[in-house]
Write an enzyme that holds these catalytic residues in place. Structure first.
Site, mmCIF file in Angstrom:
data_model
loop_
_atom_site.group_PDB
_atom_site.id
_atom_site.type_symbol
_atom_site.label_atom_id
_atom_site.label_comp_id
_atom_site.label_asym_id
_atom_site.label_seq_id
_atom_site.Cartn_x
_atom_site.Cartn_y
_atom_site.Cartn_z
ATOM 1 C CG ASP A 1 -1.927 -1.153 1.173
ATOM 2 O OD1 ASP A 1 -2.233 -1.651 0.071
ATOM 3 O OD2 ASP A 1 -2.368 -1.583 2.258
ATOM 4 C CE LYS B 1 2.500 -2.480 -4.344
ATOM 5 N NZ LYS B 1 2.172 -2.098 -2.949
ATOM 6 N N GLY C 1 -4.440 -4.463 -3.692
ATOM 7 C CA GLY C 1 -5.463 -3.441 -3.905
ATOM 8 C C GLY C 1 -4.728 -2.217 -4.392
ATOM 9 C CG HIS C 2 -2.049 -2.323 -7.006
ATOM 10 N ND1 HIS C 2 -1.152 -2.885 -7.860
ATOM 11 C CD2 HIS C 2 -1.735 -2.793 -5.766
ATOM 12 C CE1 HIS C 2 -0.326 -3.669 -7.177
ATOM 13 N NE2 HIS C 2 -0.666 -3.634 -5.910
ATOM 14 C CD GLN D 1 0.873 -8.875 -2.553
ATOM 15 O OE1 GLN D 1 1.498 -9.469 -3.411
ATOM 16 N NE2 GLN D 1 -0.407 -8.603 -2.710
HETATM 17 P P1 GDP Z 1 -0.717 0.240 -3.649
HETATM 18 O O1 GDP Z 1 -1.306 -1.020 -3.113
HETATM 19 O O2 GDP Z 1 0.745 0.335 -3.375
HETATM 20 O O3 GDP Z 1 -1.029 0.482 -5.102
HETATM 21 O O4 GDP Z 1 -1.390 1.420 -2.830
HETATM 22 P P2 GDP Z 1 -2.959 1.556 -2.445
HETATM 23 O O5 GDP Z 1 -3.703 1.987 -3.640
HETATM 24 O O6 GDP Z 1 -3.423 0.345 -1.722
HETATM 25 O O7 GDP Z 1 -2.886 2.673 -1.332
HETATM 26 C C1 GDP Z 1 -2.442 3.944 -1.576
HETATM 27 C C2 GDP Z 1 -3.568 4.948 -1.234
HETATM 28 O O8 GDP Z 1 -3.010 6.229 -1.076
HETATM 29 C C3 GDP Z 1 -4.588 5.097 -2.360
HETATM 30 O O9 GDP Z 1 -5.825 5.473 -1.819
HETATM 31 C C4 GDP Z 1 -3.995 6.219 -3.189
HETATM 32 O O10 GDP Z 1 -4.942 6.920 -3.972
HETATM 33 C C5 GDP Z 1 -3.427 7.097 -2.113
HETATM 34 N N1 GDP Z 1 -2.215 7.830 -2.482
HETATM 35 C C6 GDP Z 1 -1.174 7.422 -3.263
HETATM 36 N N2 GDP Z 1 -0.200 8.361 -3.304
HETATM 37 C C7 GDP Z 1 -0.637 9.396 -2.522
HETATM 38 C C8 GDP Z 1 -0.068 10.654 -2.140
HETATM 39 O O11 GDP Z 1 1.044 11.027 -2.531
HETATM 40 N N3 GDP Z 1 -0.829 11.429 -1.307
HETATM 41 C C9 GDP Z 1 -2.055 11.062 -0.855
HETATM 42 N N4 GDP Z 1 -2.714 11.867 -0.038
HETATM 43 N N5 GDP Z 1 -2.614 9.882 -1.209
HETATM 44 C C10 GDP Z 1 -1.910 9.059 -2.013
HETATM 45 P P1 IMO Z 2 -0.825 -4.233 -2.172
HETATM 46 O O1 IMO Z 2 -0.387 -4.811 -3.499
HETATM 47 C C1 IMO Z 2 -0.740 -4.613 2.196
HETATM 48 C C2 IMO Z 2 -0.662 -8.725 3.786
HETATM 49 C C3 IMO Z 2 -1.870 -9.247 4.525
HETATM 50 C C4 IMO Z 2 -1.203 -10.220 5.489
HETATM 51 C C5 IMO Z 2 -0.097 -10.814 4.651
HETATM 52 C C6 IMO Z 2 -0.434 -12.157 4.015
HETATM 53 O O2 IMO Z 2 -2.125 -3.544 -2.230
HETATM 54 O O3 IMO Z 2 0.280 -3.423 -1.574
HETATM 55 P P2 IMO Z 2 -1.993 -12.874 1.979
HETATM 56 O O4 IMO Z 2 -3.465 -12.719 1.773
HETATM 57 O O5 IMO Z 2 -1.153 -12.249 0.909
HETATM 58 O O6 IMO Z 2 -1.582 -14.300 2.236
HETATM 59 O O7 IMO Z 2 -1.688 -12.079 3.358
HETATM 60 O O8 IMO Z 2 0.189 -9.850 3.636
HETATM 61 N N1 IMO Z 2 -0.942 -8.195 2.433
HETATM 62 C C7 IMO Z 2 -0.917 -6.907 2.098
HETATM 63 N N2 IMO Z 2 -0.726 -5.795 2.849
HETATM 64 N N3 IMO Z 2 -0.889 -4.503 0.864
HETATM 65 C C8 IMO Z 2 -1.059 -5.593 0.079
HETATM 66 O O9 IMO Z 2 -1.094 -5.537 -1.268
HETATM 67 C C9 IMO Z 2 -1.118 -6.868 0.703
HETATM 68 N N4 IMO Z 2 -1.279 -8.129 0.259
HETATM 69 C C10 IMO Z 2 -1.164 -8.923 1.312
HETATM 70 O O10 IMO Z 2 -2.528 -8.202 5.210
HETATM 71 O O11 IMO Z 2 -0.606 -9.528 6.569
HETATM 72 MG MG MG Z 3 -2.838 -1.663 -1.838
#
Ligand code: GDP
Ligand code: IMO
Ligand code: MG
Length: 454
Positions: A12, A15, A39-40, A227
């Site tokens: 998270d 990415k 969850g991207h 991840q």
């Molecule tokens: P990922 O799993 O690495 O793709 O990241 P996620 O999408 O799960 O989580 C990132 C969250 O932060 C999302 O809701 C993005 O829209 C938000 N986000 C990403 N970059 C920034 C930033 O620079 N500032 C703020 N405020 N939000 C951001």
């Molecule tokens: P993105 O791509 C954050 C965590 C789970 C758990 C561990 C193992 O959005 O960054 P799993 O279901 O993969 O066997 O769970 O890894 N986890 C993540 N945490 N971002 C993710 O993906 C994750 N995918 C798995 O919370 O601790």
């Molecule tokens: Mg994510």
């Protein structure tokens, strides 16, 4: 040329947004590991897309590939493709014939094992998507691959071999009722249909050949990691990890493109300007805690720490997208980032959420740890040692809120001076340049210092 996007921390990091930004001139965006545990988020024209399996590039019309290192749940895949189509997009997604398939019994076993572990507070806090059990079957040579779905006889044979073992595991080892997730006939009928659709829509590919021939034609490829480094099965804090390799080596083994090609391109480490964590496991710089996730936490942190954690959570939107549960948050941790930089060989960094921290008077960064009287610069190899590390902090002055979108169009020097001091420290410590700074969720709220494809 290739650009590989790797989560430097615990997932998270943002990415998806960086894949969207740097993927603009790309032709292919390929995921190399993980499945629908990801969850991207991509924000395009004020519309937010949350993608769990489909590579982030498809929102902008790129060809998305799920490489051989991925585990694919066809139900999720087609649900996601259909939902994007309903929103007016025309997703072009290819699936490696060598990618392994997640079946309902994998999801069920994921839940059963977490439940069993929870009796001794040992649960990982998985996403419940069946990721671990599917990779177990891959390594155990009893998995079903995407290519097998298109061959009814093989599909039947593989299910007839694997499913009775899985049923016995559920019933005889864990003592639970197995249920319909273990019904061979029903699984065969449903998954054969997925195989038909994959074939009919020309989605099955030999991912290595597909990507290599695109590269030979001079096309640009993004490898999208899911991840992050500290939940990597090898380099993370085992057993509180996912079951694949988000680090850059995974981009080679998970797509069939050589490590030389991956390493010869750019490898961008995605860094959140603080830390967040979903699920259990140590986190030395954690602020306050989240009951049920933070090991041993029972709401005993001081008021100031709780307030700061609350501030970061609110400003950064650090709540689970599905459950709404608060995520664990903490100070930026340099030992984690040094470990990640070594494991993946980052050529550049994208640091997100710099806006989230605005308004705080001061900030801290963990420069090193102390463990048994020794100073450590990087993450120790056992999770128990890591849990015992005491952070040594450096103090930084905070920065104010500014018009972030204006700053994004002006460039790095438009950032508040104290934000630059914070970022320069990170860059110097890792000996890696900052390529991009996230100051908001959308592409227009990202300061681009370097574009890896230009
Ligand atoms: P990922 O799993 O690495 O793709 O990241 P996620 O999408 O799960 O989580 C990132 C969250 O932060 C999302 O809701 C993005 O829209 C938000 N986000 C990403 N970059 C920034 C930033 O620079 N500032 C703020 N405020 N939000 C951001
Ligand atoms: P993105 O791509 C954050 C965590 C789970 C758990 C561990 C193992 O959005 O960054 P799993 O279901 O993969 O066997 O769970 O890894 N986890 C993540 N945490 N971002 C993710 O993906 C994750 N995918 C798995 O919370 O601790
Ligand atoms: Mg994510």
């Amino acid at each position: 040329m290739t650009v590989t996007i790797v989560g430097a921390q615990l997932g998270d990091e943002g990415k998806g947004g960086i894949v969207d930004l740097y993927g603009e001139p790309a032709d292919i965006v390929a995921r190399y590991q993980g499945g629908d545990n990801a969850g991207h988020t991509v924000v395009h024209d004020d519309v937010e897309y949350k993608l769990s399996l489909v590579p982030s590039g498809v929102v902008r019309g790129k060809t998305g590939v799920l490489g051989n290192g991925c585990v694919v749940n066809p139900r999720t895949l087609f649900e996601e493709i259909d939902a994007l189509q309903e929103r007016g997009l025309d997703p072009d997604v290819r699936v490696a014939r060598r990618a392994h398939i997640i079946f309902p019994y994998h999801r069920r076993l994921d839940g059963i094992e977490e439940e069993a572990k929870s009796e001794d507070d040992q649960e990982v806090g998985t996403t419940g998507r069946g990721i671990g059990p599917t990779y177990e079957d891959k390594a155990g040579r009893r998995g079903v691959r995407a290519g097998d779905l298109a061959n009814p006889d093989i599909l039947k044979e593989r299910l007839e071999y694997a499913v009775p073992q899985k049923r016995a595991l559920a019933e005889d080892v864990f003592g639970v009722e197995a249920g319909e997730a273990f019904d061979i006939e029903a699984l065969y009928e449903e998954y054969r249909e997925y195989g038909n659709r994959l074939e009919r829509e020309g989605m099955l590919v030999n991912a290595g050949d597909f990507i290599a021939s695109a590269l030979d034609d001079g096309k640009k490829v993004v490898f999208e990691g899911a991840q992050g480094t500290i939940i990597d099965i090898d380099h993370g804090n085992y057993p509180y990890v996912t079951s694949s390799n988000p680090t850059a080596g995974g981009a080679a083994t998970g797509t069939g493109i050589s490590p030389g090609v991956v390493g010869g391109g750019e490898v961008i480490g995605i860094v959140k300007a603080y830390l967040s964590r979903v699920g259990s496991g140590p986190m030395p710089t954690e602020l306050a805690g989240v009951e049920g996730d933070t090991p041993g936490y029972e709401g005993e942190a001081g008021e100031q720490e709780e307030e700061l954690a609350e501030f970061i959570r609110e400003e950064g939107g650090e709540y689970g997208t599905v459950t709404g549960r608060p995520r664990r948050v903490g100070y930026l941790d340099m030992p984690i980032l040094r470990h990640a930089t070594r494991a993946s060989g980052f050529t550049g960094l994208a640091v997100n959420h710099v806006d989230t921290l605005a308004g705080l008077e001061e900030l801290k960064i963990c420069h090193s740890y102390t463990l048994d009287g020794d100073e450590l610069q990087t993450v120790p190899a056992t999770t128990e040692q890591w849990a015992n590390c005491e952070p040594n902090y450096r103090r930084f002055d905070g920065w104010e809120n500014i018009d972030w979108e204006a700053a994004a169009s002006e460039g790095y020097d438009a950032l508040p001076e104290n934000a630059r001091i914070y970022l320069d420290y990170v860059s110097d410590e890792l000996d890696t340049p900052v390529y991009a700074v996230g100051v908001g969720p959308s592409r227009e709220e990202t300061i681009v210092v370097e574009h890896p494809f230009e």
